[in-house]
Design a protein around this motif. Structure first.
Motif, PDB file in Angstrom:
ATOM      1  N   ARG A  58      -6.786  -1.759  -9.313  1.00 19.83           N
ATOM      2  CA  ARG A  58      -7.629  -2.398  -8.145  1.00 19.83           C
ATOM      3  C   ARG A  58      -8.292  -3.649  -8.973  1.00 19.83           C
ATOM      4  O   ARG A  58      -8.343  -4.539  -8.158  1.00 19.83           O
TER       5      ARG A  58
ATOM      6  N   ARG B  50      -9.572  12.282  -6.224  1.00 20.60           N
ATOM      7  CA  ARG B  50     -10.729  13.954  -7.118  1.00 20.60           C
ATOM      8  C   ARG B  50     -10.125  14.439  -8.606  1.00 20.60           C
ATOM      9  O   ARG B  50      -9.214  15.187  -7.827  1.00 20.60           O
TER      10      ARG B  50
ATOM     11  N   ASN C 242      -6.057   8.050 -12.090  1.00 19.22           N
ATOM     12  CA  ASN C 242      -6.994   6.910 -12.280  1.00 19.22           C
ATOM     13  C   ASN C 242      -7.026   5.595 -12.764  1.00 19.22           C
ATOM     14  O   ASN C 242      -7.606   4.813 -12.261  1.00 19.22           O
TER      15      ASN C 242
ATOM     16  N   ASN D 295      -7.466  -7.207  -6.774  1.00 14.09           N
ATOM     17  CA  ASN D 295      -9.220  -7.932  -6.591  1.00 14.09           C
ATOM     18  C   ASN D 295      -9.077  -8.980  -6.836  1.00 14.09           C
ATOM     19  O   ASN D 295      -9.740  -9.860  -6.400  1.00 14.09           O
TER      20      ASN D 295
ATOM     21  N   GLU E 168       0.886   4.500  -2.351  1.00  8.17           N
ATOM     22  CA  GLU E 168       0.562   5.890  -2.107  1.00  8.17           C
ATOM     23  C   GLU E 168       2.010   6.661  -2.516  1.00  8.17           C
ATOM     24  O   GLU E 168       1.616   7.878  -2.430  1.00  8.17           O
TER      25      GLU E 168
ATOM     26  N   GLN F 165       0.589  -1.457   0.821  1.00  8.20           N
ATOM     27  CA  GLN F 165       0.173  -0.093  -0.181  1.00  8.20           C
ATOM     28  C   GLN F 165       0.826   1.338  -0.029  1.00  8.20           C
ATOM     29  O   GLN F 165       0.334   2.318  -0.559  1.00  8.20           O
TER      30      GLN F 165
ATOM     31  N   ARG G 149      -7.511   2.272 -11.779  1.00  5.29           N
ATOM     32  CA  ARG G 149      -8.775   0.883 -11.517  1.00  5.29           C
ATOM     33  C   ARG G 149      -7.743  -0.186 -12.317  1.00  5.29           C
ATOM     34  O   ARG G 149      -8.366  -0.838 -11.610  1.00  5.29           O
TER      35      ARG G 149
ATOM     36  N   LYS H 240      -6.890  -2.382  -1.018  1.00  4.70           N
ATOM     37  CA  LYS H 240      -7.482  -2.013   0.044  1.00  4.70           C
ATOM     38  C   LYS H 240      -8.244  -1.024   0.260  1.00  4.70           C
ATOM     39  O   LYS H 240      -9.390  -0.235   0.631  1.00  4.70           O
ATOM     40  N   ASN H 241      -7.493   0.098   0.712  1.00  2.99           N
ATOM     41  CA  ASN H 241      -7.508   1.423   1.614  1.00  2.99           C
ATOM     42  C   ASN H 241      -7.130   2.395   0.430  1.00  2.99           C
ATOM     43  O   ASN H 241      -7.207   3.801   0.576  1.00  2.99           O
ATOM     44  N   ILE H 242      -7.252   2.376  -0.701  1.00  3.40           N
ATOM     45  CA  ILE H 242      -7.003   3.554  -1.960  1.00  3.40           C
ATOM     46  C   ILE H 242      -7.882   3.720  -2.437  1.00  3.40           C
ATOM     47  O   ILE H 242      -9.057   2.820  -3.167  1.00  3.40           O
ATOM     48  N   LYS H 243      -8.117   4.910  -2.277  1.00  4.80           N
ATOM     49  CA  LYS H 243      -9.481   5.622  -3.137  1.00  4.80           C
ATOM     50  C   LYS H 243      -8.406   6.878  -4.418  1.00  4.80           C
ATOM     51  O   LYS H 243      -7.904   7.168  -4.353  1.00  4.80           O
ATOM     52  N   LEU H 244      -9.773   6.389  -5.480  1.00  7.28           N
ATOM     53  CA  LEU H 244      -9.798   7.680  -6.927  1.00  7.28           C
ATOM     54  C   LEU H 244      -9.263   8.862  -5.372  1.00  7.28           C
ATOM     55  O   LEU H 244     -10.265   9.474  -5.249  1.00  7.28           O
TER      56      LEU H 244
END
Length: 120
Positions: free
Chosen positions: A92, A116, A85, A96, A69, A65, A89, A110-114
């Protein structure tokens, strides 16, 4: 939950059967073919994995992770948020798949967000 000094059988299997990057990608692309994804989608995955690996200088199966980051922070100065992004994707989907098929023990996405993408 009580802590034990020994690993569970599932953890031992993951260690014994550590998948290589080539094997993981081969399994993912075979799965893509079985799900009848378009050749363009498979090519998209290949391109994004190659670009990410080139930037991180690590095998995809060894990425944690913290590496992702770091990739995000470094990428913000070099490429657009949309491109970052897009790569996230693809990663991910890859992790997954590996986690679902028990080829890795933890999913680094798991804890990574796209990110903004602020509209101008």
């Amino acid at each position: 939950m009580k802590r034990r000094k020994e690993l569970s059988e599932e953890d031992l299997d993951l260690i014994r059967n550590k998948v290589t990057e080539d094997e993981a990608l081969e399994k993912l692309f075979k799965d893509c073919c079985l799900r009848n994804l378009r050749p363009a989608a498979i090519e998209y995955y290949m391109n994004e994995f190659y670009a990410t690996k080139k930037m991180l200088k690590k095998d995809l199966v060894d990425i944690k992770q913290e590496d992702i980051e770091e990739f995000i922070v470094r990428s913000k100065t070099q490429i657009s948020i949309t491109t970052i992004n897009t790569r996230l994707r693809a990663l991910r989907a890859f992790y997954n798949y590996l986690k679902k098929n028990k080829l890795i023990s933890t999913n680094p996405m798991k804890n990574i967000k796209l990110l903004r993408d602020r509209q101008k």
